[in-house]
Write a protein that holds these residues in place. Structure first.
Motif, mmCIF file in Angstrom:
data_model
loop_
_atom_site.group_PDB
_atom_site.id
_atom_site.type_symbol
_atom_site.label_atom_id
_atom_site.label_comp_id
_atom_site.label_asym_id
_atom_site.label_seq_id
_atom_site.Cartn_x
_atom_site.Cartn_y
_atom_site.Cartn_z
ATOM 1 N N GLY A 33 0.795 -1.218 0.000
ATOM 2 C CA GLY A 33 0.000 0.000 0.000
ATOM 3 C C GLY A 33 0.826 1.266 0.000
ATOM 4 N N ILE A 34 0.141 2.368 -0.312
ATOM 5 C CA ILE A 34 0.729 3.702 -0.303
ATOM 6 C C ILE A 34 -0.159 4.574 0.562
ATOM 7 N N TRP A 35 0.443 5.308 1.485
ATOM 8 C CA TRP A 35 -0.304 6.161 2.407
ATOM 9 C C TRP A 35 0.212 7.584 2.332
ATOM 10 N N ILE A 36 -0.713 8.545 2.414
ATOM 11 C CA ILE A 36 -0.372 9.946 2.617
ATOM 12 C C ILE A 36 -0.824 10.300 4.028
ATOM 13 N N VAL A 37 0.048 10.963 4.780
ATOM 14 C CA VAL A 37 -0.320 11.356 6.136
ATOM 15 C C VAL A 37 -1.102 12.669 6.060
ATOM 16 N N PRO A 38 -2.433 12.653 6.283
ATOM 17 C CA PRO A 38 -3.238 13.869 6.203
ATOM 18 C C PRO A 38 -3.386 14.537 7.571
ATOM 19 N N PRO A 39 -3.993 15.743 7.619
ATOM 20 C CA PRO A 39 -4.206 16.395 8.919
ATOM 21 C C PRO A 39 -5.060 15.535 9.851
ATOM 22 N N ASP A 40 -4.775 15.618 11.134
ATOM 23 C CA ASP A 40 -5.533 14.920 12.178
ATOM 24 C C ASP A 40 -5.448 13.402 12.070
ATOM 25 N N CYS A 41 -4.469 12.910 11.343
ATOM 26 C CA CYS A 41 -4.278 11.459 11.216
ATOM 27 C C CYS A 41 -2.787 11.145 11.296
ATOM 28 N N GLY A 42 -2.494 9.868 11.451
ATOM 29 C CA GLY A 42 -1.123 9.401 11.408
ATOM 30 C C GLY A 42 -1.092 8.052 10.731
ATOM 31 N N VAL A 43 0.014 7.725 10.106
ATOM 32 C CA VAL A 43 0.170 6.407 9.497
ATOM 33 C C VAL A 43 0.897 5.502 10.488
ATOM 34 N N TRP A 44 0.281 4.364 10.776
ATOM 35 C CA TRP A 44 0.866 3.391 11.694
ATOM 36 C C TRP A 44 1.543 2.293 10.878
ATOM 37 N N ILE A 45 2.826 2.044 11.181
ATOM 38 C CA ILE A 45 3.604 0.994 10.519
ATOM 39 C C ILE A 45 4.094 0.036 11.598
ATOM 40 N N PRO A 46 3.568 -1.186 11.639
ATOM 41 C CA PRO A 46 4.010 -2.140 12.665
ATOM 42 C C PRO A 46 5.506 -2.426 12.558
ATOM 43 N N GLY A 47 6.099 -2.831 13.644
ATOM 44 C CA GLY A 47 7.511 -3.189 13.646
ATOM 45 C C GLY A 47 7.805 -4.316 12.673
ATOM 46 N N GLY A 48 8.954 -4.235 12.023
ATOM 47 C CA GLY A 48 9.387 -5.286 11.111
ATOM 48 C C GLY A 48 8.850 -5.173 9.702
ATOM 49 N N VAL A 49 8.023 -4.158 9.418
ATOM 50 C CA VAL A 49 7.452 -4.002 8.077
ATOM 51 C C VAL A 49 8.375 -3.111 7.240
ATOM 52 N N PRO A 50 8.926 -3.616 6.134
ATOM 53 C CA PRO A 50 9.761 -2.771 5.274
ATOM 54 C C PRO A 50 8.927 -1.638 4.675
ATOM 55 N N HIS A 51 9.473 -0.415 4.682
ATOM 56 C CA HIS A 51 8.742 0.735 4.149
ATOM 57 C C HIS A 51 9.719 1.830 3.768
ATOM 58 N N SER A 52 9.238 2.747 2.935
ATOM 59 C CA SER A 52 10.008 3.938 2.583
ATOM 60 C C SER A 52 9.134 5.157 2.802
ATOM 61 N N ASN A 53 9.751 6.303 3.036
ATOM 62 C CA ASN A 53 9.035 7.549 3.252
ATOM 63 C C ASN A 53 9.569 8.620 2.308
ATOM 64 N N GLN A 54 8.676 9.463 1.795
ATOM 65 C CA GLN A 54 9.063 10.591 0.950
ATOM 66 C C GLN A 54 8.338 11.825 1.461
ATOM 67 N N ALA A 55 9.068 12.755 2.049
ATOM 68 C CA ALA A 55 8.470 13.956 2.635
ATOM 69 C C ALA A 55 8.527 15.110 1.643
ATOM 70 N N THR A 56 7.534 16.001 1.715
ATOM 71 C CA THR A 56 7.604 17.237 0.943
ATOM 72 C C THR A 56 8.637 18.147 1.590
ATOM 73 N N SER A 57 9.147 19.094 0.812
ATOM 74 C CA SER A 57 10.237 19.934 1.317
ATOM 75 C C SER A 57 9.811 20.814 2.492
ATOM 76 N N ASN A 58 8.498 21.048 2.616
ATOM 77 C CA ASN A 58 8.013 21.887 3.718
ATOM 78 C C ASN A 58 7.515 21.065 4.899
ATOM 79 N N ALA A 59 7.800 19.776 4.886
ATOM 80 C CA ALA A 59 7.231 18.884 5.907
ATOM 81 C C ALA A 59 7.879 19.073 7.270
ATOM 82 N N ARG A 60 7.021 19.121 8.272
ATOM 83 C CA ARG A 60 7.444 19.010 9.670
ATOM 84 C C ARG A 60 6.668 17.832 10.242
ATOM 85 N N LEU A 61 7.394 16.846 10.737
ATOM 86 C CA LEU A 61 6.771 15.591 11.160
ATOM 87 C C LEU A 61 7.090 15.293 12.615
ATOM 88 N N ALA A 62 6.258 14.439 13.192
ATOM 89 C CA ALA A 62 6.567 13.833 14.485
ATOM 90 C C ALA A 62 6.538 12.326 14.291
#
Length: 267
Positions: free
Chosen positions: A67-96
């Motif tokens: 799957g592919i997820w976009i992190v929208p306002p008031d939500c978060g993407v949960w990735i269980p431990g051990g799951v291979p994944h990649s992230n691509q942030a926009t240049s203005n992104a501030r994340l927690a």
């Protein structure tokens, strides 16, 4: 690298260089990241801890095998431990990032988008303010316990794009993610990947659980969330997605999320 001022710009560094996950004294660790200081792309990787990615500003695209997820306002993407994944942030992104030790909370076993309440968001940010090298005190331990209990209660939202490792579906996914305005029909795509229309129709449902039409609308929604969060206008996004007018795009968006893009991002 040369900056606009003509001076040599400081090279961006991988974000995980500044994240210490070796914290056996705490069931959860939180960090804030401003991606003007880090490389936007985090290549495919995995870690023992589960990870919640929360967008404070801008957007980040998370991709796994399924799957592919976009992190929208008031939500978060949960990735269980051990799951291979990649992230691509926009240049203005501030994340927690919230990292949760295995077994510390009863959380989903599959990747998903979770609602994040205002209280949970503030607790995650408060935990990020705890000095990395300090042992958690009693107050912090109590806060983490409540935080994890609250996180386990958050409802799942259907804001993902089902993906597949099947080479033909993956080829269509990559092509449409790169050029979402492409309006080729299922017949056209079947010819492109050397399949019959019937076979591709069946394969799409088998691999993603959606018909091609529904899957492409979901892709448009995911791309729209990313672009709008990065600062693009509704007019620009509707054009980039190949809609005849901004109104047609707004109708699609409202049908999917129950509100207009402007109200969604001002909430």
């Amino acid at each position: 690298m040369i900056s606009k001022s003509g001076q040599i710009a400081k090279p961006l560094r991988p974000c995980y260089d500044d994240i210490n996950l070796d914290r056996p004294d705490s069931p959860a660790v939180s960090v804030r990241l401003n991606f003007s200081e880090y490389e936007a792309e985090v290549p495919r990787h995995q870690h023992e801890q589960g990870q919640l990615i929360l967008a404070l500003h801008g957007a980040v695209t998370c991709r796994t095998e399924n799957g592919i997820w976009i992190v929208p306002p008031d939500c978060g993407v949960w990735i269980p431990g051990g799951v291979p994944h990649s992230n691509q942030a926009t240049s203005n992104a501030r994340l927690a990032y919230l990292f949760v030790q295995p077994g510390a909370a009863k959380l989903p076993q599959e990747c998903c988008t979770l609602s994040v309440s205002p209280m949970l968001r503030e607790m995650i940010l408060r935990l990020a303010d705890v000095p990395v090298n300090s042992a958690p005190d009693d107050h912090t331990r109590r806060m983490v316990r409540v935080l994890l209990d609250e996180l386990a209660q958050m409802p799942i939202q259907g804001l993902d794009l089902p993906a597949s490792s099947h080479p033909k579906i993956a080829a269509i996914t990559d092509a449409l993610m790169a050029e979402p305005s492409d309006r080729r029909t299922l017949v056209d795509w079947a010819a492109h990947v050397a399949m019959s229309e019937r076979s591709l129709k069946r394969l799409m449902v088998q691999e993603t659980g959606l018909t091609f039409g529904r899957w492409r609308r979901q892709l448009h929604l995911v791309v729209a969330l990313r672009e709008l969060a990065s600062g693009a206008t509704v007019q620009r996004v509707s054009s980039d997605l190949g809609y005849e007018s901004p109104t047609a795009f707004i109708v699609m968006f409202k049908k999917a999320l129950g509100t207009t893009p402007t109200r969604y991002f001002s909430s």
